[in-house]
Write a protein that holds these residues in place. Structure first.
Motif, PDB file in Angstrom:
ATOM      1  N   GLU A   1       0.803  -1.219   0.000  1.00  0.00           N
ATOM      2  CA  GLU A   1       0.000   0.000   0.000  1.00  0.00           C
ATOM      3  C   GLU A   1       0.837   1.270   0.000  1.00  0.00           C
ATOM      4  OE1 GLU A   1      -3.608   2.106   2.567  1.00  0.00           O
ATOM      5  OE2 GLU A   1      -3.011   0.034   3.000  1.00  0.00           O
TER       6      GLU A   1
ATOM      7  N   SER B   1       2.160   1.763  -3.576  1.00  0.00           N
ATOM      8  CA  SER B   1       1.108   2.125  -4.531  1.00  0.00           C
ATOM      9  C   SER B   1       0.608   3.538  -4.281  1.00  0.00           C
ATOM     10  CB  SER B   1      -0.054   1.133  -4.458  1.00  0.00           C
ATOM     11  OG  SER B   1      -0.703   1.191  -3.202  1.00  0.00           O
ATOM     12  N   ARG B   2       0.519   3.938  -3.004  1.00  0.00           N
ATOM     13  CA  ARG B   2       0.084   5.299  -2.683  1.00  0.00           C
ATOM     14  C   ARG B   2       1.110   6.310  -3.173  1.00  0.00           C
ATOM     15  NH1 ARG B   2       0.465   5.309   2.531  1.00  0.00           N
ATOM     16  NH2 ARG B   2      -1.432   4.090   2.845  1.00  0.00           N
TER      17      ARG B   2
END
Length: 220
Positions: free
Chosen positions: A11, A14-15
């Motif tokens: 995460e 990807s962020r």
């Protein structure tokens, strides 16, 4: 505006990718599961590029790439697997590039641009800070009136625009604009930034980062 599929199960990564894509004017669509991304492509496959991790839950990146490729979407692999076999597999299957984690965001953005240029999906005209910048014609206009820039001034402007809201060191700017083989001093960057500010009225937009470099600040 290019639309980019991002399939990454970490995460934080990807962020980070999504935020930087948005800052650079792209539209990211993010998935954390390979199978979910593959299923979504059966309904929506209007993408200019895909960024694919290799080790994904649901479906690994190589299998997902088969689906992506069948939809005519170019892809770059982003993975922690730096063994030669994985690189060869990815590139042999037709991927545009293969980037090993950890990577510099700036490097990723440059590689994305190069792929979009090769595939014809690159945005050639950019409107920013009251300027109309045509990357193909290498022209800059304000209120319809062209402002003459020298070649290196234009290249520097393009780098700043493509990396808006990011602080870039003088050394990195020197490398990106003048090339790794250039043996000049970073003072060259300062001079050209000064010329851009004066010619384009960007005194308040190109920020100096003390003892580091510059950032083109663009408010959303």
């Amino acid at each position: 505006m290019s639309r980019i599929l991002v399939v990454e199960d970490e995460e934080a990564i990807s962020r980070m990718i999504a935020v930087n894509l948005e800052y650079s004017g792209y539209t990211p669509v993010v998935f954390g599961d390979g199978k979910e991304a593959a299923d979504s492509l059966m309904i929506d496959h209007d993408y200019d590029l895909a960024l694919l991790d290799v080790m994904l839950p649901g479906m690994d990146g190589f299998k997902l790439f088969e689906v992506v490729k069948s939809r005519g979407i170019p892809a770059i692999f982003l993975t922690a697997k730096d063994d030669i076999a994985s690189k060869v597999t990815g590139l042999k299957e037709g991927a545009e590039d293969y980037i090993v984690k950890p990577f510099e965001v700036l490097e990723l953005m440059v590689r994305i641009e190069k792929v979009l240029e090769r595939t014809g999906a690159f945005n050639d005209v950019i409107n920013i800070c009251g300027l109309e910048i045509d990357l193909n014609a290498m022209t800059v206009k304000r209120n319809g009136e062209e402002i003459h820039l020298k070649a290196m001034e234009f290249k520097l402007l393009e780098v700043l625009v493509r990396n808006k809201n990011k602080a870039i060191s003088r050394e990195k700017l020197l490398s990106m604009v003048w090339g790794d083989d250039y043996f000049g001093e970073t003072r060259t960057v300062d001079v050209h930034v000064g010329q851009l500010r004066k010619k384009l009225g960007l005194e308040d937009d190109i920020k100096t980062i003390h003892r580091f470099g510059y950032r083109l600040e663009v408010k959303k």
